[in-house]
Design a protein around this motif. Sequence first.
Motif, short mmCIF file in Angstrom:
data_model
loop_
_atom_site.label_atom_id
_atom_site.label_comp_id
_atom_site.label_asym_id
_atom_site.label_seq_id
_atom_site.Cartn_x
_atom_site.Cartn_y
_atom_site.Cartn_z
N ASP A 269 8.29 -10.28 -14.77
CA ASP A 269 7.22 -10.67 -15.70
C ASP A 269 7.56 -10.06 -17.04
O ASP A 269 8.74 -9.79 -17.34
N LYS B 18 4.58 -5.07 -17.44
CA LYS B 18 4.18 -5.14 -16.02
C LYS B 18 5.18 -4.45 -15.09
O LYS B 18 4.96 -4.40 -13.87
N ASP C 180 12.73 -11.28 -17.42
CA ASP C 180 13.66 -12.42 -17.36
C ASP C 180 15.06 -12.03 -17.85
O ASP C 180 16.05 -12.66 -17.49
N GLY D 131 1.97 -20.42 -13.34
CA GLY D 131 1.37 -21.74 -13.18
C GLY D 131 1.33 -22.49 -14.50
O GLY D 131 1.99 -22.12 -15.47
O1 JB2 Z 1 8.23 -15.85 -20.22
C1 JB2 Z 1 7.66 -15.33 -19.25
C2 JB2 Z 1 6.25 -15.18 -19.16
N1 JB2 Z 1 5.23 -15.52 -19.98
C3 JB2 Z 1 4.09 -15.14 -19.37
N2 JB2 Z 1 8.40 -14.86 -18.19
C4 JB2 Z 1 7.82 -14.27 -17.11
N3 JB2 Z 1 8.62 -13.84 -16.12
N4 JB2 Z 1 6.49 -14.12 -17.00
C5 JB2 Z 1 5.72 -14.57 -18.02
N5 JB2 Z 1 4.39 -14.55 -18.18
C6 JB2 Z 1 3.47 -13.99 -17.19
O2 JB2 Z 1 2.91 -15.04 -16.42
C7 JB2 Z 1 2.26 -13.29 -17.80
O3 JB2 Z 1 2.58 -11.99 -18.26
C8 JB2 Z 1 1.30 -13.29 -16.62
O4 JB2 Z 1 1.49 -12.21 -15.75
C9 JB2 Z 1 1.67 -14.60 -15.91
C10 JB2 Z 1 0.64 -15.69 -16.14
O5 JB2 Z 1 -0.51 -15.32 -15.42
P1 JB2 Z 1 -1.92 -16.03 -15.56
O6 JB2 Z 1 -2.79 -15.44 -14.51
O7 JB2 Z 1 -2.36 -15.97 -16.98
O8 JB2 Z 1 -1.67 -17.54 -15.29
P2 JB2 Z 1 -0.88 -18.25 -14.10
O9 JB2 Z 1 0.18 -19.04 -14.74
O10 JB2 Z 1 -0.49 -17.33 -13.03
O11 JB2 Z 1 -1.98 -19.22 -13.50
C11 JB2 Z 1 -2.45 -20.33 -14.19
O12 JB2 Z 1 -2.06 -21.52 -13.53
C12 JB2 Z 1 -2.55 -21.60 -12.19
C13 JB2 Z 1 -2.00 -22.85 -11.57
C14 JB2 Z 1 -3.96 -20.13 -14.22
O13 JB2 Z 1 -4.54 -21.00 -15.10
C15 JB2 Z 1 -4.56 -20.26 -12.83
O14 JB2 Z 1 -5.97 -20.23 -12.89
C16 JB2 Z 1 -4.08 -21.55 -12.17
N6 JB2 Z 1 -4.59 -21.61 -10.83
#
Ligand code: JB2
Length: 225
Positions: free
Chosen positions: A36, A40, A55, A74
């Motif tokens: 992440d 984190k 990454d 997601g």
């Molecule tokens: O470039 C990246 C990056 N950008 C954000 N690389 C990596 N390895 N990780 C990245 N992240 C991380 O993704 C953020 O720091 C965060 O920990 C995670 C996104 O988490 P979030 O809970 O905001 O969204 P999600 O993508 O896990 O879930 C979304 O999509 C799902 C399908 C939400 O909208 C959920 O409610 C939905 N169910």
Amino acid sequence: MAKGLLLIGGGGHCCSVIDSLVSDPACPYDKIAVIDTADKRGCTIAADIVCIGTDDELEPLRQEGYTDAFISLGSIGNPALRIRLAEKAAGFGYQFPNIIDPTAVIGQNVSFGSGIYVGKRAVINYGCLIGDGAIINTGSILEHQCRIGKYCHIAPGAVLCGNVKVGSHSHVGAGSAVKQGISIGNDTVIGLGSTVVKDIGFGVVAFGNPCEIRQNMPTEKGVSH
Ligand code: JB2
């Protein structure tokens, strides 16, 4: 050498993915970790699975026995970052498994690409085709012979009656119902709770009952991916 899985993105969606992995008695991995953002590092994401890096470490982690990667970040309507991360990991030779929750029901003659997530109690019925990187989320129902394009997200509880086609990168919102035989274009978002009774084209946001096109996809969510 141990077979390892790297989950890319450690937020809410990743927790669902981890839950599916750890509840599967046939899970093939000796080790599972998350990457992440730098803040984190060292954090436990879920079920004792820890964020071990970013990454930028994809290449050395591949050498440490993480053979497989999965985009566990997601998307709601714009999978561009998911696609970029998958291309980056593929460049280092990672393989992309499908992660299918053991409670999901998969019919006969269903074809899967790679990097697909199928959540708890989703139903994918006879003859469906599911493209690479798709999310078939919790409790969604894909009736017979639906065709789901690459990097689509069929959100929780959506119901696609038979022979529905959803183009690549599109999103079908939670709790929506799509009539049999309907086509939804690429890069389109169907808002949650919609009732789709006629075809919806590409690159639009549509919602409501009956579902109507409300706007073109905002530029930053356009077809740049
Ligand atoms: O470039 C990246 C990056 N950008 C954000 N690389 C990596 N390895 N990780 C990245 N992240 C991380 O993704 C953020 O720091 C965060 O920990 C995670 C996104 O988490 P979030 O809970 O905001 O969204 P999600 O993508 O896990 O879930 C979304 O999509 C799902 C399908 C939400 O909208 C959920 O409610 C939905 N169910």
